[in-house]
Design a protein around this motif. Sequence first.
Motif, PDB file in Angstrom:
ATOM      1  N   LEU A  26       0.832  -1.209   0.000  1.00 56.82           N
ATOM      2  CA  LEU A  26       0.000   0.000   0.000  1.00 56.82           C
ATOM      3  C   LEU A  26       0.863   1.254   0.000  1.00 56.82           C
ATOM      4  N   ARG A  27       1.929   1.222   0.804  1.00 50.38           N
ATOM      5  CA  ARG A  27       2.800   2.407   0.864  1.00 50.38           C
ATOM      6  C   ARG A  27       3.459   2.658  -0.482  1.00 50.38           C
ATOM      7  N   VAL A  28       3.862   1.572  -1.162  1.00 49.65           N
ATOM      8  CA  VAL A  28       4.471   1.746  -2.484  1.00 49.65           C
ATOM      9  C   VAL A  28       3.441   2.308  -3.462  1.00 49.65           C
ATOM     10  N   GLN A  29       2.229   1.781  -3.358  1.00 47.70           N
ATOM     11  CA  GLN A  29       1.181   2.240  -4.258  1.00 47.70           C
ATOM     12  C   GLN A  29       0.850   3.718  -4.012  1.00 47.70           C
ATOM     13  N   ALA A  30       0.831   4.116  -2.729  1.00 46.18           N
ATOM     14  CA  ALA A  30       0.568   5.516  -2.388  1.00 46.18           C
ATOM     15  C   ALA A  30       1.656   6.413  -2.988  1.00 46.18           C
ATOM     16  N   LEU A  31       2.899   5.992  -2.773  1.00 47.10           N
ATOM     17  CA  LEU A  31       4.037   6.760  -3.278  1.00 47.10           C
ATOM     18  C   LEU A  31       3.981   6.864  -4.804  1.00 47.10           C
ATOM     19  N   GLU A  32       3.785   5.708  -5.437  1.00 46.69           N
ATOM     20  CA  GLU A  32       3.780   5.682  -6.903  1.00 46.69           C
ATOM     21  C   GLU A  32       2.658   6.552  -7.455  1.00 46.69           C
ATOM     22  N   SER A  33       1.451   6.436  -6.898  1.00 49.52           N
ATOM     23  CA  SER A  33       0.337   7.182  -7.479  1.00 49.52           C
ATOM     24  C   SER A  33       0.511   8.686  -7.289  1.00 49.52           C
ATOM     25  N   LEU A  34       1.079   9.093  -6.149  1.00 47.51           N
ATOM     26  CA  LEU A  34       1.324  10.527  -5.926  1.00 47.51           C
ATOM     27  C   LEU A  34       2.370  11.054  -6.907  1.00 47.51           C
ATOM     28  N   LEU A  35       3.453  10.289  -7.069  1.00 46.64           N
ATOM     29  CA  LEU A  35       4.539  10.743  -7.942  1.00 46.64           C
ATOM     30  C   LEU A  35       4.087  10.769  -9.402  1.00 46.64           C
ATOM     31  N   VAL A  36       3.259   9.796  -9.777  1.00 49.25           N
ATOM     32  CA  VAL A  36       2.733   9.767 -11.151  1.00 49.25           C
ATOM     33  C   VAL A  36       1.842  10.985 -11.378  1.00 49.25           C
ATOM     34  N   GLU A  37       0.960  11.260 -10.390  1.00 47.35           N
ATOM     35  CA  GLU A  37       0.047  12.390 -10.491  1.00 47.35           C
ATOM     36  C   GLU A  37       0.799  13.702 -10.673  1.00 47.35           C
TER      37      GLU A  37
END
Lengths: 125, 208
Positions: free
Chosen positions: B19-30
């Motif tokens: 989940l933490r990786v997904q949170a990080l990835e989605s924020l950085l992608v955004e």
Amino acid sequence: MTPATTPDQLPALEALPDLPRDDDGPVFREPWEASAFAITLELHAAGHFTWDEWATTLSQQISAAQAAGDPDLGNTYYRHWLAALESLVTTKALATPEALDLRAQDWVRAYRSTPHGHPVKLKTG
Amino acid sequence: MAHDHHGDEMTEPPSEMALRVQALESLLVEKGLVDPKALDVIVDRYENRVGPRNGAHVVARAWTDPDYLERLRADATAAIAELDYTGRQGEHMVVVENGPKLHNLVVCTLCSCYPWPVLGLPPAWYKSSPYRSRAVIDPRGVLAEFGTMLDEDVEVKVWDSTSEVRFLVLPERPEGTEGWTIEQLIPLVSRNSMIGVEKARPATGAAA
């Protein structure tokens, strides 16, 4: 858009002495580990930090975990990797810790409100 | 056993780390700081790096040890755990055996359920919508695209993975490998042969 990191442009992985790897390169136990690895490579390739900065942040994280009693058998390596990445991302003001926490909570809500088998879509706020 | 439903249950969130990786990835992608396609390219490069060799070990053991094969048929999850291959998404494994008149093919029509403790990360094509839809409608066409030609009288069975059941194909042991050791057999067992889009590699040309 082509990826910033191509196979022959891998940063100096030998600067990371504990990296789980075999003769062909890094190995991962779970998919999230490979994602964390990929995000790090991309941010580095885009110039958000140098590889030295990364290696230093990671080794500090590992030392801190060892001091706190982590047996460091290799199976926790990517936990430290992720903690180091989050720390560097927030130090470099690419995202705030609060935003990361909120986003993780948003994802939990998104999973729990999506029937299995349907794509999980993020509903922020 | 029902294998054609994903049920109406809600999706269980992944582990805290995922989940933490997904949170990080989605924020950085955004924020446009990382390109999701570029991340896919890097992850795909390592898709062979997690675990297909684990699955190959299971298959080679089953080829050489009839008792193990029996245990694998009776309870694949337990037999695979004997070799220390356990983990999330590998909890309920079922092994489907190929034979002279039967070829098995695994898909996840609705998402990308995949037994990564034995097969590693799913390849991009496995997650693609064309594979997910066509594997059921036209399995022989899909097999042909992978260069796998089957005789007319060979039955093709398609297994739809779900959140409850993950399938592993046990390919046929290649001819001419009598007396080979597990270590010699493992390189013949490709990831694709355990998804069922290809057969195990022939004995000729293998590094024996």
